[in-house]
Motif scaffolding. Structure first.
Motif, PDB file in Angstrom:
ATOM      1  N   ILE A 131      38.845  50.161  50.777  1.00  0.00           N
ATOM      2  CA  ILE A 131      39.834  49.136  51.600  1.00  0.00           C
ATOM      3  C   ILE A 131      39.169  47.821  51.259  1.00  0.00           C
ATOM      4  O   ILE A 131      37.873  47.598  51.887  1.00  0.00           O
ATOM      5  N   ILE A 132      39.338  47.129  50.474  1.00  0.00           N
ATOM      6  CA  ILE A 132      38.829  45.703  50.157  1.00  0.00           C
ATOM      7  C   ILE A 132      40.011  44.639  50.330  1.00  0.00           C
ATOM      8  O   ILE A 132      40.915  44.687  49.551  1.00  0.00           O
ATOM      9  N   THR A 133      39.658  43.324  50.789  1.00  0.00           N
ATOM     10  CA  THR A 133      40.720  42.449  51.162  1.00  0.00           C
ATOM     11  C   THR A 133      40.070  41.093  50.758  1.00  0.00           C
ATOM     12  O   THR A 133      38.906  40.872  51.140  1.00  0.00           O
ATOM     13  N   PHE A 134      40.698  40.411  50.016  1.00  0.00           N
ATOM     14  CA  PHE A 134      40.318  39.028  49.430  1.00  0.00           C
ATOM     15  C   PHE A 134      41.068  37.957  50.234  1.00  0.00           C
ATOM     16  O   PHE A 134      42.352  37.928  50.196  1.00  0.00           O
ATOM     17  N   TYR A 135      40.237  37.233  51.007  1.00  0.00           N
ATOM     18  CA  TYR A 135      41.041  36.117  51.644  1.00  0.00           C
ATOM     19  C   TYR A 135      40.892  34.499  50.948  1.00  0.00           C
ATOM     20  O   TYR A 135      41.300  33.645  51.422  1.00  0.00           O
ATOM     21  N   LEU A 183      43.758  42.122  37.355  1.00  0.00           N
ATOM     22  CA  LEU A 183      44.983  42.128  38.247  1.00  0.00           C
ATOM     23  C   LEU A 183      45.133  40.661  39.015  1.00  0.00           C
ATOM     24  O   LEU A 183      44.030  40.044  39.161  1.00  0.00           O
ATOM     25  N   GLU A 184      46.287  40.175  39.158  1.00  0.00           N
ATOM     26  CA  GLU A 184      46.798  39.039  39.730  1.00  0.00           C
ATOM     27  C   GLU A 184      47.583  39.037  40.699  1.00  0.00           C
ATOM     28  O   GLU A 184      48.379  40.055  40.963  1.00  0.00           O
ATOM     29  N   PHE A 185      47.689  37.969  41.634  1.00  0.00           N
ATOM     30  CA  PHE A 185      48.527  37.851  42.736  1.00  0.00           C
ATOM     31  C   PHE A 185      48.666  36.361  43.178  1.00  0.00           C
ATOM     32  O   PHE A 185      47.425  35.693  43.213  1.00  0.00           O
ATOM     33  N   PRO A 186      49.915  35.837  43.293  1.00  0.00           N
ATOM     34  CA  PRO A 186      49.973  34.488  43.600  1.00  0.00           C
ATOM     35  C   PRO A 186      49.461  33.832  45.048  1.00  0.00           C
ATOM     36  O   PRO A 186      49.609  32.697  45.340  1.00  0.00           O
ATOM     37  N   THR A 187      49.094  34.748  45.851  1.00  0.00           N
ATOM     38  CA  THR A 187      48.605  34.171  47.181  1.00  0.00           C
ATOM     39  C   THR A 187      47.662  35.021  47.503  1.00  0.00           C
ATOM     40  O   THR A 187      47.307  36.182  47.186  1.00  0.00           O
ATOM     41  N   THR A 188      46.918  34.469  48.722  1.00  0.00           N
ATOM     42  CA  THR A 188      46.009  35.324  49.354  1.00  0.00           C
ATOM     43  C   THR A 188      46.245  35.414  51.057  1.00  0.00           C
ATOM     44  O   THR A 188      47.038  34.512  51.357  1.00  0.00           O
ATOM     45  N   PRO A 189      45.992  36.209  51.676  1.00  0.00           N
ATOM     46  CA  PRO A 189      45.043  37.473  51.523  1.00  0.00           C
ATOM     47  C   PRO A 189      45.732  38.417  50.397  1.00  0.00           C
ATOM     48  O   PRO A 189      47.094  38.604  50.526  1.00  0.00           O
ATOM     49  N   TRP A 190      45.025  39.071  49.607  1.00  0.00           N
ATOM     50  CA  TRP A 190      45.444  40.118  48.855  1.00  0.00           C
ATOM     51  C   TRP A 190      44.237  41.017  49.047  1.00  0.00           C
ATOM     52  O   TRP A 190      43.212  41.119  49.031  1.00  0.00           O
ATOM     53  N   PRO A 191      44.974  42.427  49.034  1.00  0.00           N
ATOM     54  CA  PRO A 191      46.286  42.954  48.749  1.00  0.00           C
ATOM     55  C   PRO A 191      47.385  42.135  50.380  1.00  0.00           C
ATOM     56  O   PRO A 191      46.643  41.945  51.099  1.00  0.00           O
TER      57      PRO A 191
END
Length: 375
Positions: free
Chosen positions: A350-354, A281-289
């Motif tokens: 509930i995991i958040t990446f910074y 899975l990808e996302f163009p910014t952090t924090p993610w989600p």
């Protein structure tokens, strides 16, 4: 009586004239105090990679508006620390993200903007010091620095060499874990029965110890999270793996959100790919989600037989008190779920990446063997 009153008035007028004769007309209009300082603690403990802000400045009744700017940041030897003045790309939202409609990279990027920021900035209006995630580019936790600030108003300009003291710390984490639950559900007559429900969350007394195991990545927990690469430098890529007790990968193409009314990381990402390494899975910014409080309900493949699920061993461990379950012993069927329709794995988390880069999240499901061999 009149003479006494006249004498008192004369003294007051004489004192006033003396004060007026000592008064010097200011060279400019306004007042700029020598006692401006940053309110709050004496030292700002700045976590590398963290985000936050200080209190506002006390201007001591200086004429408004006052304009604040960072004059210098020096180490304990008085040498300028150039790392505080380098600019890095910082990506921020200019419009709110809507995971229900923003499904493509183009749609998400249209709501983002890139700005060049230094690790430490100052609010020019109120003197508040602000730091963002670009502080991950700072080095040497434990080092102490002194921030000098220039303040300007209609009365002139002054530099305050001891405006703030900063101490770098390493307490900021690149990701946080607030919950992970490893569940195996047996489906019977349309109902989901969680025969395994291993919780790592604040409802359990061992939460802090188990979460620290995850942070240490010491292999003691069913979930492991670690960084593979620094690319992408802006944005994030996460490889999710659901594996059996021997490390074999459950088919990523069958990973899905648990049920209607729940959401998972799949719903809050873009560019899903199902690969031999796992679901990407990808996302163009952090924090993610982007919703840092997202509780993800991620479901694995559904099996209609029990060849790859050692439910007999699970039941033995369950009776021995080794297996956390949502099914009470009295509700466990005598036939050991022989008439069940199916079973599946579900991970609630509930995991958040910074921190940007490529990460891997792997969850091991006990009592399972994709090849049917439990030896």
């Amino acid at each position: 009586m009149r003479k006494q009153a006249y004498f008192i008035v004369t003294i007051i007028l004489s004192s006033l004239m003396l004060c007026l004769s000592c008064y010097k007309q200011p060279d400019s209009i306004g007042f700029l105090s020598d006692d401006i300082y940053l309110r709050g603690a004496d030292t700002l403990y700045l976590p590398i990679g963290g985000k936050g802000a200080t209190n506002y400045a006390w201007t001591d009744y200086s004429s408004q508006p006052c304009t604040f700017s960072i004059e210098d940041v020096t180490d304990v030897s008085g040498v300028r620390s150039e790392q505080f003045f380098k600019e890095f790309t910082y990506r921020t939202w200019k419009k709110p993200y809507d995971f229900l409609t923003d499904k493509t990279e183009e749609q998400v990027l249209s709501k983002l903007q890139d700005t060049l920021l230094t690790p430490l900035i100052i609010n020019p209006i109120n003197g508040q010091l602000i730091y963002t995630e670009v502080t991950r580019n700072l080095s040497n936790p434990g080092d102490v620095f002194h921030v000098s600030v220039r303040v300007t108003n209609t009365a002139g300009t002054k530099v305050f060499p001891e405006y703030a003291t900063i101490k770098l710390t390493s307490t900021s984490r690149p990701f946080t874990v607030n919950e992970v639950i490893n569940g195996i559900s047996v489906v019977k007559s349309g109902a989901n029965n969680f025969v395994l429900y291993d919780q790592i969350n604040d409802s359990r007394p061992d939460f802090v110890a188990r979460r620290n195991n995850i942070y240490a990545d010491n292999g003691k927990e069913f979930v492991r999270i670690h960084k593979l690469f620094d690319e992408p430098t802006v944005g994030i890529k996460v490889i999710f793996k659901l594996v059996d007790a021997k490390g074999a990968l459950f088919n990523p193409a069958e990973y899905a959100t648990y049920a209607t009314g729940t959401y998972s990381y799949i719903d809050h990402s873009i560019n899903r790919q199902n690969t031999p390494e796992g679901m990407i899975l990808e996302f163009p910014t952090t924090p993610w989600p982007a919703d840092v409080n997202l509780r993800s309900y991620l479901k694995g493949p559904t099996a209609t037989d029990f060849k790859s699920f050692n439910i007999d061993k699970l039941y033995q461990d369950f009776l021995a008190g080794k297996v956390p379950s949502l099914i009470a012993p009295d509700n466990w069927p005598a036939n050991n779920w022989a008439d069940a329709d199916a079973w599946f794995v579900r991970i609630r988390s509930i995991i958040t990446f910074y921190e940007s880069g490529t990460w891997e999240v792997s969850c091991k499901i006990p009592y399972t063997a994709i090849d049917g061999n439990f030896n």
